[in-house]
Design a protein around this motif. Structure first.
Motif, PDB file in Angstrom:
ATOM      1  N   GLY A  71       0.813  -0.984  -0.181  1.00 17.39           N
ATOM      2  CA  GLY A  71       0.094   0.112   0.030  1.00 17.39           C
ATOM      3  C   GLY A  71       0.892   1.300  -0.019  1.00 17.39           C
TER       4      GLY A  71
ATOM      5  N   ALA B 273       7.787   3.239 -10.306  1.00 16.08           N
ATOM      6  CA  ALA B 273       6.883   3.628 -11.444  1.00 16.08           C
ATOM      7  C   ALA B 273       6.212   5.004 -11.116  1.00 16.08           C
ATOM      8  CB  ALA B 273       5.764   2.585 -11.718  1.00 16.08           C
TER       9      ALA B 273
ATOM     10  N   ARG C 216       6.225  10.798 -12.016  1.00 15.87           N
ATOM     11  CA  ARG C 216       6.606  12.105 -11.549  1.00 15.87           C
ATOM     12  C   ARG C 216       7.531  13.028 -12.490  1.00 15.87           C
ATOM     13  NH1 ARG C 216       4.989   9.732  -6.352  1.00 15.87           N
ATOM     14  NH2 ARG C 216       6.951   8.635  -6.407  1.00 15.87           N
TER      15      ARG C 216
ATOM     16  N   PHE D  21       4.505  -1.062  -9.255  1.00 14.86           N
ATOM     17  CA  PHE D  21       3.801  -1.688 -10.303  1.00 14.86           C
ATOM     18  C   PHE D  21       4.109  -3.080 -10.479  1.00 14.86           C
ATOM     19  CE2 PHE D  21       4.154  -3.070 -14.853  1.00 14.86           C
ATOM     20  CZ  PHE D  21       3.594  -2.213 -15.532  1.00 14.86           C
TER      21      PHE D  21
ATOM     22  N   GLN E 149      -2.287  -3.873 -16.278  1.00 19.46           N
ATOM     23  CA  GLN E 149      -0.932  -3.620 -16.517  1.00 19.46           C
ATOM     24  C   GLN E 149      -0.031  -5.059 -16.230  1.00 19.46           C
ATOM     25  OE1 GLN E 149      -0.245  -1.076 -12.917  1.00 19.46           O
ATOM     26  NE2 GLN E 149      -0.459   0.780 -14.105  1.00 19.46           N
TER      27      GLN E 149
ATOM     28  N   ARG F 217       5.612  12.343   6.203  1.00 21.07           N
ATOM     29  CA  ARG F 217       6.424  12.528   5.211  1.00 21.07           C
ATOM     30  C   ARG F 217       5.894  13.815   4.463  1.00 21.07           C
ATOM     31  NH1 ARG F 217       6.956   8.525   0.394  1.00 21.07           N
ATOM     32  NH2 ARG F 217       4.786   9.073  -0.229  1.00 21.07           N
TER      33      ARG F 217
END
Ligand code: UP5
Ligand code: MG
Length: 198
Positions: free
Chosen positions: A14, A37, A42, A98, A104, A135
């Motif tokens: 997660g 990924a 980004r 990923f 996918q 974070r």
């Protein structure tokens, strides 16, 4: 490159489970190349002239899965570039975050390379949430806020867990408790890789 020359490990879990943290440690000590990924998306979002910038931006903020063509292309390019740089045909890749949607998973294994194993970092939502909010104070990530985190969790349960279940039926998944300290988790991670890959 030829699929038989590369070792691919999918690293799943997660949002905030610690995928990136464990991958960094594996790169330092075990000579893997780490391809996240999310990081590739980004970077593509920031690349001047990218035709996908706006699309990626809105998908990430809403915790949705970017259409697979974009992500698979970025991953395949990164794998090819890595092999070119090292001048070798052989490579070991940790593919972090990923596949997180069934389409996918099927497409990547068909058109790029099947995974040898899946590391799955199992972590309760409350723990992941507090890590991400912490974070978020400094990360600058557009999705490290309470609303986006909620959406990411939803996508994880609805869309990404079925991928883990699918690989589990194939006997490829090693599930690890992601709640101890990073170093403690790393001990188990190394053991899991050794057991599965030798
Ligand atoms: N931390 C880590 N381990 C810890 C531990 N054992 N104990 C205490 N703290 C720990 O860690 C998160 C935070 O927790 C850090 O501050 C760390 O120090 C601490 P990290 O290692 O970064 O966790 P990670 O699992 O990598 O979390 P991340 O936020 O990166 O997970 P996501 O899966 O949400 O993010 P990702 O970058 O993979 O994807 C972002 C978005 O991109 C997705 O939501 C989606 O919109 C898009 N995307 C796609 O569309 N397609 C894809 O294929 C992939 C992504
Ligand atoms: Mg990450």
């Amino acid at each position: 490159f030829s699929p038989s020359d590369v070792t691919v490990v999918f690293v799943l879990g997660g949002p905030g489970a610690g995928k990136g943290t464990q991958c960094s440690k594996l790169v330092q000590e075990h000579g893997f190349t780490h391809l996240s990924a999310g990081d590739l998306l980004r970077a593509e979002q920031e690349r001047p002239g990218s035709q996908f910038g706006e699309l990626i931006k809105s998908y990430i903020k809403d915790g949705l899965i970017v259409p697979m063509e974009v992500t698979i292309q970025l991953l395949e390019n990164a794998m090819t570039e890595t092999l070119q740089k090292t001048g070798s045909t052989k490579g070991r890749f940790l593919i972090d975050g990923f596949p997180r949607k069934m389409d996918q998973a099927v497409k990547f294994e068909e058109s790029v390379c099947p995974a040898k194993m899946i590391l799955f970092f199992d972590c309760p939502e409350e723990v992941m949430e507090s890590r991400l909010l912490e974070r978020g104070k400094t990360s600058g990530r557009s999705d490290d806020n309470a609303e986006s985190i909620r959406k990411r969790f939803h996508t994880f349960i609805e869309t990404s867990m079925p991928v883990v279940d699918y690989f589990e039926k194939e006997g490829k998944v090693v599930k690890l408790d992601a709640t101890p300290t990073p170093d403690q988790v790393f001990v188990k991670t190394q053991q899991a890789l050794k057991d599965k890959l030798g």
